[in-house]
Design an enzyme around this catalytic site. Structure first.
Site, mmCIF file in Angstrom:
data_model
loop_
_atom_site.group_PDB
_atom_site.id
_atom_site.type_symbol
_atom_site.label_atom_id
_atom_site.label_comp_id
_atom_site.label_asym_id
_atom_site.label_seq_id
_atom_site.Cartn_x
_atom_site.Cartn_y
_atom_site.Cartn_z
ATOM 1 N N ASP A 155 102.238 40.931 -12.053
ATOM 2 C CA ASP A 155 103.019 41.636 -13.096
ATOM 3 C C ASP A 155 102.087 42.040 -14.234
ATOM 4 O O ASP A 155 102.440 41.934 -15.421
ATOM 5 C CB ASP A 155 104.191 40.773 -13.605
ATOM 6 C CG ASP A 155 105.200 41.605 -14.406
ATOM 7 O OD1 ASP A 155 105.026 42.839 -14.489
ATOM 8 O OD2 ASP A 155 106.151 41.015 -14.940
ATOM 9 N N ARG A 163 100.101 52.192 -15.744
ATOM 10 C CA ARG A 163 100.396 52.962 -16.969
ATOM 11 C C ARG A 163 100.032 54.441 -16.904
ATOM 12 O O ARG A 163 100.190 55.142 -17.902
ATOM 13 C CB ARG A 163 99.706 52.338 -18.190
ATOM 14 C CG ARG A 163 100.031 50.872 -18.453
ATOM 15 C CD ARG A 163 101.497 50.618 -18.696
ATOM 16 N NE ARG A 163 101.755 49.277 -19.233
ATOM 17 C CZ ARG A 163 102.922 48.653 -19.102
ATOM 18 N NH1 ARG A 163 103.918 49.229 -18.452
ATOM 19 N NH2 ARG A 163 103.104 47.459 -19.618
ATOM 20 N N ASN A 205 107.450 52.651 -13.765
ATOM 21 C CA ASN A 205 107.887 52.900 -15.148
ATOM 22 C C ASN A 205 106.794 53.545 -15.990
ATOM 23 O O ASN A 205 106.433 53.081 -17.070
ATOM 24 C CB ASN A 205 108.397 51.614 -15.819
ATOM 25 C CG ASN A 205 107.334 50.542 -15.927
ATOM 26 O OD1 ASN A 205 106.360 50.540 -15.184
ATOM 27 N ND2 ASN A 205 107.511 49.634 -16.881
ATOM 28 N N HIS A 237 99.380 46.110 -22.708
ATOM 29 C CA HIS A 237 99.884 46.689 -23.958
ATOM 30 C C HIS A 237 98.737 46.699 -24.957
ATOM 31 O O HIS A 237 97.914 45.781 -24.977
ATOM 32 C CB HIS A 237 101.035 45.855 -24.523
ATOM 33 C CG HIS A 237 102.276 45.887 -23.685
ATOM 34 N ND1 HIS A 237 103.035 47.020 -23.513
ATOM 35 C CD2 HIS A 237 102.886 44.923 -22.949
ATOM 36 C CE1 HIS A 237 104.067 46.746 -22.715
ATOM 37 N NE2 HIS A 237 103.990 45.486 -22.341
ATOM 38 N N HIS A 263 101.239 47.235 -13.238
ATOM 39 C CA HIS A 263 101.579 48.399 -14.063
ATOM 40 C C HIS A 263 100.271 49.080 -14.474
ATOM 41 O O HIS A 263 99.528 48.539 -15.298
ATOM 42 C CB HIS A 263 102.373 47.970 -15.307
ATOM 43 C CG HIS A 263 103.703 47.350 -14.997
ATOM 44 N ND1 HIS A 263 104.852 48.086 -14.800
ATOM 45 C CD2 HIS A 263 104.066 46.058 -14.809
ATOM 46 C CE1 HIS A 263 105.874 47.276 -14.533
ATOM 47 N NE2 HIS A 263 105.415 46.027 -14.523
HETATM 48 ZN ZN LIG Z 1 109.869 43.061 -14.062
#
Ligand SMILES: [Zn+2]
Length: 430
Positions: free
Chosen positions: A307, A66, A96, A311, A64
């Protein structure tokens, strides 16, 4: 310009090579591998590897980054800097973002930003449904045309089986895998940790492994029905490994990944209420962890994927139930994998296979090989280099590692992407 990396332990799962030798790079490509002789030409520069491991650069199928929209957590520049520091030369970024990557314009934007600011190669995973809402398919053909290598609603879940069926059918038609985040959101409910004694002791809302396994079973059935390539993200439960093993034996087109934190940690780790032990799916029991390790060793689980989910500190520095799910992982995955090598669960060659060759092949991306003519995407590894995981030592903008404070062993000392130095740990190789 010919650069020779001399006296390395060459690890190339694609050819099965595991031997001492050297590797020459010319014009960003591998020009020779093995025992260089005079016919290969005189090198302009020699890097003495002193027996360190030289392997194809690591490939992450689940990152991710971001960007766009949440650059306060991470962006393409910082995320790929973390990737290079972790030995990765290619990462696949999840959809996402904000806005969600469900249109060719966003896919193209991410690729342009990667060309401008990335240290490593970036491949784009596009949303399977519009807005990750699990209702209406995204324009998958247009997204594939714009460069998407796979489709996923990761960060969310496609709960409607009819929608998932249609997504798989279209993905099959355009030759792309669908990555499934398998969690039944109803069964998960408000659960934030694995259901069991530790959750009870902590008084935390929990969900069982079945929240994952019922969705793995459903998606394997739909993959069988449609003939599509299903990739199961971050497998966490022992029973999921069995289901995937059986499906593979029955000829279903399925690949699967497991994260470093699920391979190393168990739900016992939640006892300190550390929000950096909170992720989806949650850490599970020692029995689950053993099954994941066995599944990775026998190839049922094809690869280790991070993964990597950054954050901000203030987002994680709250009550356990209120904190977001996810941990960073790009800079600790290699060391985590090396723990399995030290425990004799994987050979060094098998580890590189699970972190480079197989993930590259799973999405048909190229890479994961030391063959002559391939781009010089390389990592030089010191498998014994110890380091303590500390916020200041991480390149990622966010520091939410599940391994903070832990002493790990094994690091990338150099990472090259297309022959260009993308990361160097020390000034000189000793
Ligand atoms: Zn997931």
């Amino acid at each position: 310009m010919r650069v020779r990396i001399a006296n390395a332990r060459l690890l190339d799962p694609a050819s099965g090579r595991d031997e001492q030798g050297s590797l020459d790079v010319v014009d960003g490509r591998i020009a020779s591998v093995g025992n260089a002789d005079a016919a290969d030409g005189v090198p302009d520069q020699v890097i003495e590897a002193n027996g360190l491991w030289l392997a194809p650069g690591l490939v992450d199928l689940h990152t991710h980054l971001r960007e766009p929209g949440q650059e306060y957590k991470e962006d393409i520049e910082t995320g790929t800097r973390a990737a290079a520091a972790g030995g990765y030369t290619l990462v696949c970024c999840m959809a996402n973002t904000d806005p969600v990557n469900d249109s060719p314009a966003v896919t193209e934007y991410i690729q342009r930003r990667a060309r401008e600011s990335a240290s490593v190669r970036v491949r784009v995973i596009a949303a399977a449904t519009q807005g990750l809402r699990g209702e209406i398919m995204s324009e998958m053909a247009g997204l594939a045309g714009a460069g998407a290598v796979a489709f996923s609603d990761d960060g969310s879940v496609i709960m409607d089986a009819a929608v998932m069926r249609r997504v798989l059918e279209y993905a099959r038609g355009i030759g792309r895998p669908v990555i499934a985040h398998c969690e039944d959101l109803n069964l998960r409910g408000s659960g934030v940790v694995h259901e069991g004694a530790h959750a009870s002791c902590c008084g935390l809302p929990s969900s069982p492994g079945e929240a994952e396994t019922v969705m793995v079973a459903r998606d394997l059935e739909l993959a069988r029905l449609t003939g599509a390539h299903l990739h199961v993200a971050h497998v966490s439960a022992a029973r999921s490994v069995e289901l995937i093993r059986d499906a593979k034996a029955a000829g279903v087109r399925v690949t699967a990944e497991v994260t470093p934190h699920h391979l190393l940690l168990t739900d016992e780790a939640i006892r300190g209420y550390d929000t950096n032990k909170k992720m989806a799916p949650p850490l599970r029991t020692a029995r689950d962890r053993e099954a994941l390790r066995a599944g990775l060793a026998d190839g049922t689980l094809d690869c280790i994927a991070t993964d990597h989910a950054p954050h901000a500190h203030y987002e994680k520095d709250v009550e356990f139930t209120a904190a977001p799910f996810g941990v960073v992982g790009l800079e600790t995955a290699l060391a985590a994998g090396l723990e399995l090598v030290r425990e004799d669960l994987l050979s060094p060659l098998a580890l590189i296979d699970r972190m480079s060759t197989r993930p590259a092949r799973a999405f048909g991306m190229g890479g994961g090989t030391l063959e002559v003519g391939a781009p010089a995407d390389l990592v030089l590894i010191d498998p014994e280099r110890a380091f303590k995981v500390e916020p200041t030592g991480l390149e990622s903008r966010s520091k939410n590692s599940a391994f903070l404070g832990r002493e790990l062993r094994g690091r990338a000392l150099r990472t090259w992407v297309g022959g260009r130095l993308a990361f160097a740990l020390d000034e000189e190789l000793s």
